[in-house]
Design a protein around this motif. Sequence first.
Motif, mmCIF file in Angstrom:
data_model
loop_
_atom_site.group_PDB
_atom_site.id
_atom_site.type_symbol
_atom_site.label_atom_id
_atom_site.label_comp_id
_atom_site.label_asym_id
_atom_site.label_seq_id
_atom_site.Cartn_x
_atom_site.Cartn_y
_atom_site.Cartn_z
ATOM 1 N N LEU A 29 0.840 -1.193 0.000
ATOM 2 C CA LEU A 29 0.000 0.000 0.000
ATOM 3 C C LEU A 29 0.877 1.245 0.000
ATOM 4 N N GLN B 12 -2.629 5.486 1.694
ATOM 5 C CA GLN B 12 -3.728 4.524 1.670
ATOM 6 C C GLN B 12 -3.815 3.724 2.965
ATOM 7 N N HIS C 247 -7.192 1.855 4.784
ATOM 8 C CA HIS C 247 -7.246 0.409 4.541
ATOM 9 C C HIS C 247 -7.384 -0.374 5.852
ATOM 10 N N ARG D 8 -10.724 0.050 7.582
ATOM 11 C CA ARG D 8 -11.832 -0.639 6.914
ATOM 12 C C ARG D 8 -11.700 -2.153 7.028
ATOM 13 N N HIS D 9 -10.483 -2.678 6.897
ATOM 14 C CA HIS D 9 -10.296 -4.130 6.821
ATOM 15 C C HIS D 9 -9.690 -4.735 8.084
#
Length: 346
Positions: free
Chosen positions: A3, A7, A11, A14-15
Amino acid sequence: MNLYANQFPQHVSRHGLPPFILVFGEEPQQRNDCIGVVRNLAKQQGYDERQSFSADSQFNWQSVVDEGMSMSLFSSKKLVEIELPEGKPGASGSKVLLSLAEQVPDDTIYLLHGGKIGKDVQNAKWFKTLDKLGISTICYQLEGKRLEQWLMQKFQERNKQAEPQAIALIAAFSEGNLLAAAQTVEKLCLLETHQHISLEQAKAHVADNTKFSVFQFTDTLLQGDATRAIKMLNRLEAEGTEPNQILWFLIKEAQLLLSLKSEQLRGQSLTAEFNAQRIWKSKQSLYISALQRLDIDTLLVLTDKLAELDIALKSSVICRPFVELSHVGLLFCGYPLHQLPLNIEQ
């Protein structure tokens, strides 16, 4: 998964955090930001225990194995941070990391971080294996548009917006030092109550943090006072001001003067152009003075020489930057140096 640094926060938010996270690179501010995101998110997700190691050439990698196998009295989840000062774990470290990857932990996150690494490290088996099971980020130095985008993101994180010119100003003064840039953004957001940060607000803050203001120097050039301007330039050099910072302002002023002169030659009202360029009334007399002194040919030569100097500074081929800044400064003041070339490599 690799990444970009910008980002990374979105990331993992969210994950979630994978079992292995690799954060390396020559730019410390982005690296520290990513590490901070991991620590905060791990804390939120119940990883209440954090163990840190610095794996230098004398490091005993068995301690990492022991830590991973040990039970905690305080938390069922732990974050294990391993700093690689040299960017490489060595033969023993590589074996340990590959063995950890064979039994992916469900209660432990391993965060490996360090400075600049080469393609040899990124292509190593241990790196590729951990990257496949987790995420990696390489933090490079930022400049130009990428630096400005990073600054814009920093303002947005604090629910602020800044004019493009204000962001460009901060980028020019930080000279790629993201720590200084981040501190400037933070102070501006704390001091300014409005959501929108203007160029003038950024100027005022930068001026407060400069021993001798570059703004005073450019104003003196617009006035045409060559003697005072050169004295100011010498003082800026003595105070350690980066020549790129000064050049950024000279380019901006030359481009603005060229735009004003072009409109003037087309018969357009300077008052309307002042309003369009958002030039305060208190400074309009300075530009009028410069426009009376400088014709269109001089301004074209000036912008060409500034562009030449900009390229030379960015490619590090210039030997005496403040001598050449004096040269273009005298052009601002109306001295007939049109045919005299910049002695960049002498």
